[in-house]
Motif scaffolding. Sequence first.
Motif, PDB file in Angstrom:
ATOM      1  N   THR A   1       0.830  -1.204   0.000  1.00 26.03           N
ATOM      2  CA  THR A   1       0.000   0.000   0.000  1.00 26.03           C
ATOM      3  C   THR A   1       0.860   1.248   0.000  1.00 26.03           C
ATOM      4  O   THR A   1       0.604   2.200  -0.749  1.00 26.03           O
ATOM      5  N   TRP A   2       1.907   1.266   0.830  1.00 21.37           N
ATOM      6  CA  TRP A   2       2.818   2.411   0.868  1.00 21.37           C
ATOM      7  C   TRP A   2       3.560   2.564  -0.459  1.00 21.37           C
ATOM      8  O   TRP A   2       3.744   3.675  -0.965  1.00 21.37           O
ATOM      9  N   ALA A   3       4.003   1.444  -1.023  1.00 22.92           N
ATOM     10  CA  ALA A   3       4.787   1.494  -2.261  1.00 22.92           C
ATOM     11  C   ALA A   3       3.978   2.082  -3.413  1.00 22.92           C
ATOM     12  O   ALA A   3       4.473   2.925  -4.176  1.00 22.92           O
ATOM     13  N   ILE A   4       2.730   1.664  -3.540  1.00 24.33           N
ATOM     14  CA  ILE A   4       1.890   2.177  -4.627  1.00 24.33           C
ATOM     15  C   ILE A   4       1.490   3.620  -4.349  1.00 24.33           C
ATOM     16  O   ILE A   4       1.555   4.477  -5.228  1.00 24.33           O
ATOM     17  N   GLY A   5       1.068   3.895  -3.122  1.00 24.97           N
ATOM     18  CA  GLY A   5       0.633   5.241  -2.764  1.00 24.97           C
ATOM     19  C   GLY A   5       1.727   6.279  -2.955  1.00 24.97           C
ATOM     20  O   GLY A   5       1.462   7.409  -3.380  1.00 24.97           O
ATOM     21  N   SER A   6       2.977   5.909  -2.669  1.00 25.41           N
ATOM     22  CA  SER A   6       4.082   6.860  -2.778  1.00 25.41           C
ATOM     23  C   SER A   6       4.349   7.272  -4.216  1.00 25.41           C
ATOM     24  O   SER A   6       4.998   8.296  -4.464  1.00 25.41           O
ATOM     25  N   LYS A   7       3.866   6.507  -5.189  1.00 26.41           N
ATOM     26  CA  LYS A   7       4.011   6.876  -6.597  1.00 26.41           C
ATOM     27  C   LYS A   7       2.951   7.892  -7.032  1.00 26.41           C
ATOM     28  O   LYS A   7       3.044   8.462  -8.122  1.00 26.41           O
TER      29      LYS A   7
ATOM     30  N   VAL B   1      -4.311   9.891 -12.193  1.00 23.84           N
ATOM     31  CA  VAL B   1      -3.669   8.643 -12.581  1.00 23.84           C
ATOM     32  C   VAL B   1      -4.700   7.525 -12.453  1.00 23.84           C
ATOM     33  O   VAL B   1      -5.236   7.291 -11.367  1.00 23.84           O
ATOM     34  N   ARG B   2      -4.981   6.836 -13.550  1.00 20.67           N
ATOM     35  CA  ARG B   2      -6.040   5.815 -13.552  1.00 20.67           C
ATOM     36  C   ARG B   2      -5.564   4.483 -13.000  1.00 20.67           C
ATOM     37  O   ARG B   2      -6.358   3.668 -12.542  1.00 20.67           O
ATOM     38  N   GLY B   3      -4.255   4.250 -13.009  1.00 19.34           N
ATOM     39  CA  GLY B   3      -3.708   3.005 -12.504  1.00 19.34           C
ATOM     40  C   GLY B   3      -2.211   2.958 -12.745  1.00 19.34           C
ATOM     41  O   GLY B   3      -1.610   3.905 -13.244  1.00 19.34           O
ATOM     42  N   LYS B   4      -1.606   1.823 -12.398  1.00 15.51           N
ATOM     43  CA  LYS B   4      -0.169   1.641 -12.576  1.00 15.51           C
ATOM     44  C   LYS B   4       0.120   0.190 -12.957  1.00 15.51           C
ATOM     45  O   LYS B   4      -0.576  -0.741 -12.534  1.00 15.51           O
ATOM     46  N   LYS B   5       1.182   0.003 -13.749  1.00 20.97           N
ATOM     47  CA  LYS B   5       1.679  -1.345 -13.993  1.00 20.97           C
ATOM     48  C   LYS B   5       2.568  -1.749 -12.822  1.00 20.97           C
ATOM     49  O   LYS B   5       3.463  -1.003 -12.427  1.00 20.97           O
ATOM     50  N   ILE B   6       2.294  -2.907 -12.269  1.00 24.13           N
ATOM     51  CA  ILE B   6       3.024  -3.396 -11.099  1.00 24.13           C
ATOM     52  C   ILE B   6       3.761  -4.681 -11.465  1.00 24.13           C
ATOM     53  O   ILE B   6       3.167  -5.604 -12.030  1.00 24.13           O
ATOM     54  N   THR B   7       5.037  -4.728 -11.157  1.00 22.57           N
ATOM     55  CA  THR B   7       5.822  -5.959 -11.347  1.00 22.57           C
ATOM     56  C   THR B   7       6.077  -6.561  -9.974  1.00 22.57           C
ATOM     57  O   THR B   7       6.635  -5.904  -9.086  1.00 22.57           O
ATOM     58  N   ILE B   8       5.677  -7.808  -9.799  1.00 23.43           N
ATOM     59  CA  ILE B   8       5.725  -8.452  -8.477  1.00 23.43           C
ATOM     60  C   ILE B   8       6.841  -9.486  -8.425  1.00 23.43           C
ATOM     61  O   ILE B   8       6.834 -10.476  -9.179  1.00 23.43           O
TER      62      ILE B   8
END
Length: 240
Positions: free
Chosen positions: A143-149, A182-189
């Motif tokens: 949650t922090w990682a995505i929110g910080s972007k 921002v509508r979304g993000k590409k996430i690499t897991i």
Amino acid sequence: MAEELEELWSKLSFTEEEDASITLGSNSTKAARERGRFCVVLKILSHRCVNVEVLRKNLNMLWKPSKGVKFSELEEDLFLVEFGDKRDKRRVLDMSPWSFEKQLVLLQEFEGELTPKEIEMRWSPFWVQFYNLPLKCRTKETTWAIGSKLGSVMEVDVSDTGVQWVKYLRARVKMDVIKKLVRGKKITIEGGESRWVHFKYERLPNFCYRCGLFSHAIRDCSESVGSNYQTDESQMQYGA
């Protein structure tokens, strides 16, 4: 603004009397600094003019301050709001974002060192929901990682265990509202394949469904020139 003033001053020729400076001591600013603790600066993110009396009545009904609130117009689109009780001020800030006539209300702490023209109003907090994440990623750290972007993370809605088994993750983020949504993000897991994580914003005010900016509606969008904004749905990159 400071650079513009310096350039202007560099072109001026001062008389001896004009060049004699005036020194203001702490007593000159004490009263304003004390009252400033009860104040916030407010701006409506809109190209349209705002009637201060209509604004005052509308926000008074929404905020319901226990000891009243005063509105002063600093500039054409900038206002100072003085609360009678600091707890009312804190509650209003904590419950942001607010809207006036469906337009975003920007609020920030009183800054006595700046002139009204030097105050930059472009940040607002939003609760943002993150969807389409694998179960193993539904953690506080994710949650922090995505929110910080998106901006500065103020809070994450995750249980004390650090894991949140719900439909979506949720973070409160202070965002730059001059930029497009921002509508979304590409996430690499963990070095695997990328996936699209889409976002939903809570209490979102009016914005342009064509370009994603808060400052105007579709009919006022520069990208709408020469097109039918009401029927050309193929050009609408944003929506509910």
